[in-house]
Write a protein that holds these residues in place. Structure first.
Motif, PDB file in Angstrom:
ATOM      1  N   ALA A  22       0.830  -1.204   0.000  1.00 25.79           N
ATOM      2  CA  ALA A  22       0.000   0.000   0.000  1.00 25.79           C
ATOM      3  C   ALA A  22       0.866   1.256   0.000  1.00 25.79           C
ATOM      4  O   ALA A  22       0.589   2.225  -0.719  1.00 25.79           O
ATOM      5  N   GLN A  23       1.941   1.247   0.806  1.00 22.99           N
ATOM      6  CA  GLN A  23       2.844   2.401   0.850  1.00 22.99           C
ATOM      7  C   GLN A  23       3.513   2.611  -0.503  1.00 22.99           C
ATOM      8  O   GLN A  23       3.582   3.743  -1.003  1.00 22.99           O
ATOM      9  N   LEU A  24       3.987   1.528  -1.110  1.00 24.39           N
ATOM     10  CA  LEU A  24       4.647   1.644  -2.413  1.00 24.39           C
ATOM     11  C   LEU A  24       3.681   2.091  -3.502  1.00 24.39           C
ATOM     12  O   LEU A  24       4.063   2.810  -4.432  1.00 24.39           O
ATOM     13  N   THR A  25       2.430   1.678  -3.380  1.00 26.39           N
ATOM     14  CA  THR A  25       1.431   2.091  -4.362  1.00 26.39           C
ATOM     15  C   THR A  25       1.175   3.591  -4.273  1.00 26.39           C
ATOM     16  O   THR A  25       1.102   4.283  -5.302  1.00 26.39           O
ATOM     17  N   THR A  26       1.055   4.113  -3.058  1.00 29.99           N
ATOM     18  CA  THR A  26       0.851   5.563  -2.915  1.00 29.99           C
ATOM     19  C   THR A  26       2.087   6.328  -3.385  1.00 29.99           C
ATOM     20  O   THR A  26       1.961   7.378  -4.020  1.00 29.99           O
ATOM     21  N   ASP A  27       3.266   5.791  -3.097  1.00 28.73           N
ATOM     22  CA  ASP A  27       4.494   6.438  -3.573  1.00 28.73           C
ATOM     23  C   ASP A  27       4.526   6.472  -5.096  1.00 28.73           C
ATOM     24  O   ASP A  27       4.948   7.465  -5.711  1.00 28.73           O
ATOM     25  N   TYR A  28       4.089   5.385  -5.704  1.00 28.39           N
ATOM     26  CA  TYR A  28       4.086   5.291  -7.165  1.00 28.39           C
ATOM     27  C   TYR A  28       3.134   6.323  -7.776  1.00 28.39           C
ATOM     28  O   TYR A  28       3.480   7.024  -8.730  1.00 28.39           O
ATOM     29  N   ILE A  29       1.952   6.434  -7.224  1.00 27.59           N
ATOM     30  CA  ILE A  29       0.982   7.409  -7.736  1.00 27.59           C
ATOM     31  C   ILE A  29       1.548   8.822  -7.609  1.00 27.59           C
ATOM     32  O   ILE A  29       1.433   9.640  -8.535  1.00 27.59           O
ATOM     33  N   TYR A  30       2.160   9.112  -6.461  1.00 26.95           N
ATOM     34  CA  TYR A  30       2.774  10.429  -6.282  1.00 26.95           C
ATOM     35  C   TYR A  30       3.851  10.672  -7.337  1.00 26.95           C
ATOM     36  O   TYR A  30       3.928  11.754  -7.928  1.00 26.95           O
ATOM     37  N   ASN A  31       4.698   9.676  -7.587  1.00 21.13           N
ATOM     38  CA  ASN A  31       5.786   9.841  -8.556  1.00 21.13           C
ATOM     39  C   ASN A  31       5.256  10.070  -9.969  1.00 21.13           C
ATOM     40  O   ASN A  31       5.857  10.830 -10.742  1.00 21.13           O
ATOM     41  N   VAL A  32       4.163   9.408 -10.323  1.00 25.00           N
ATOM     42  CA  VAL A  32       3.574   9.630 -11.649  1.00 25.00           C
ATOM     43  C   VAL A  32       3.174  11.091 -11.802  1.00 25.00           C
ATOM     44  O   VAL A  32       3.435  11.724 -12.828  1.00 25.00           O
ATOM     45  N   VAL A  33       2.547  11.642 -10.769  1.00 25.32           N
ATOM     46  CA  VAL A  33       2.146  13.051 -10.833  1.00 25.32           C
ATOM     47  C   VAL A  33       3.370  13.964 -10.808  1.00 25.32           C
ATOM     48  O   VAL A  33       3.471  14.914 -11.599  1.00 25.32           O
ATOM     49  N   ALA A  34       4.326  13.671  -9.935  1.00 29.22           N
ATOM     50  CA  ALA A  34       5.501  14.535  -9.797  1.00 29.22           C
ATOM     51  C   ALA A  34       6.348  14.548 -11.065  1.00 29.22           C
ATOM     52  O   ALA A  34       6.907  15.591 -11.430  1.00 29.22           O
ATOM     53  N   LEU A  35       6.436  13.412 -11.752  1.00 28.89           N
ATOM     54  CA  LEU A  35       7.316  13.307 -12.914  1.00 28.89           C
ATOM     55  C   LEU A  35       6.643  13.727 -14.220  1.00 28.89           C
ATOM     56  O   LEU A  35       7.325  14.154 -15.152  1.00 28.89           O
ATOM     57  N   THR A  36       5.318  13.581 -14.297  1.00 23.55           N
ATOM     58  CA  THR A  36       4.624  13.932 -15.540  1.00 23.55           C
ATOM     59  C   THR A  36       3.824  15.220 -15.428  1.00 23.55           C
ATOM     60  O   THR A  36       3.652  15.926 -16.427  1.00 23.55           O
TER      61      THR A  36
END
Length: 323
Positions: free
Chosen positions: A254-268
């Motif tokens: 769950a933590q990695l999933t939220t981190d991933y979603i954040y990174n998608v927004v931060a990077l794109t």
């Protein structure tokens, strides 16, 4: 000046206390030398160790390592297959009681030797440094317990671990992003005695040339694909575990999933990319996020992410935080 092997107290007759595994690829000589020298100066002292540099097919192989450090450092030269394969090669070669990964552009700090001595005294399975984990020092618990009640920083260099924990466990070949997140989670599930060390022992240095800093469309696609693969494999592992371990790993996923979603927004910074990411996570059964009471931040994230009308608010908040 050549560093004599006897200075590092290595021995072919006895098992080293720790194996330092340093993967490198096209690292400048000065940078790698600084890393190795920090191991010599701060990571060893009078303790028996081995240092393994794994060259992952550099354009100019660092053969100077053997000239400068002699038999004190083992240089493994391989074809370019990525950091996961390089770390696996180091693990296959390592003989130490403990393993410490070191990135070639980072350095060990003075307190590292104190942490090694603590490992010798108390025979821990894993030791983490307190500055990177917001938990009480002098804490000893199972790795499963730590994962169940704390967010884990999964970088491979962030901990010292007993080599026997990694028997039959390796990094997934071909994965360039989030490869250590998968390895770390599996390793912690095996640890029976984990300790938090209260001093900074490792200095992470940002490398502008690292794969994580590449934001080309091709690199981002590879990064997202690799991360989704890691999440999927960890989620599948959850289904095979006893309750206590399953709950611990579910929190990690769950933590990695939220981190991933954040990174998608931060990077794109792109709403459509955000929506496509959530659609893929649904297809992979990683959404909706589980109803775990992990932290208040997670609870807020989950509340916004699991309700479609509120996802626009989540995108706005993440984009603002990414500034």
């Amino acid at each position: 000046m050549t560093v004599e092997a006897s200075t590092l107290h290595t021995s072919s007759k006895h098992e080293p206390l720790v194996s330092f595994i340093i993967p490198c690829y096209n690292v400048e000589q000065e940078v790698l030398h600084r890393c190795l020298q920090s191991v010599v100066d701060h990571g060893i002292s009078s303790l028996p160790v081995e240092v393994i540099v794994v060259d992952d097919g550099s354009d100019v192989p660092p053969v100077w390592v053997e000239e400068v450090y002699g038999t004190a450092v083992t240089l493994l030269q391989r074809q370019h297959e990525g950091v996961s394969a390089a770390r696996n090669a180091g693990l296959d070669r390592a003989r130490g009681t403990y393993i410490q990964f070191v990135d070639a552009d980072d350095v060990l700090l003075y307190a590292y030797c104190n942490m090694l001595r603590r490992a010798v005294t108390d025979k821990f399975d894993i030791i983490l440094a307190l500055p990177s984990h917001n938990v009480a020092a002098d804490n000893c618990q199972k790795g499963t317990c730590f994962m169940r009640y704390h967010n884990l920083h999964g970088a491979a260099w962030g901990y010292l671990f007993r080599r026997t924990l990694a028997e039959g466990l390796r990094f997934t070949p071909g994965v360039a992003y989030a490869e250590d997140e998968e390895f770390t989670a599996r390793l912690f599930l095996r640890a029976q005695c984990l300790h938090i060390f209260p001093e900074a022992v490792y200095e992470y240095r940002q490398n502008a040339q690292s794969v994580t800093r590449n934001i080309s469309p091709e690199a981002l696609q590879r990064r997202f694909s690799d991360t989704e693969g890691v999440l999927t494999r960890l989620k599948e592992l959850c289904t095979t575990l006893p309750d206590d371990e399953r709950h611990a790993l579910q929190r990690r996923v769950a933590q990695l999933t939220t981190d991933y979603i954040y990174n998608v927004v931060a990077l794109t910074r792109d709403r459509q990319a955000f929506r496509r990411c959530l659609d893929r996570l649904h297809q992979l059964h990683l959404l909706p996020l589980p109803n775990g009471r992990y932290t208040w931040k997670y609870a807020l994230f989950r509340s916004l992410c699991n309700r479609k009308p509120l996802r626009g608010v989540l995108f706005f908040l993440l984009k603002h935080l990414a500034h």
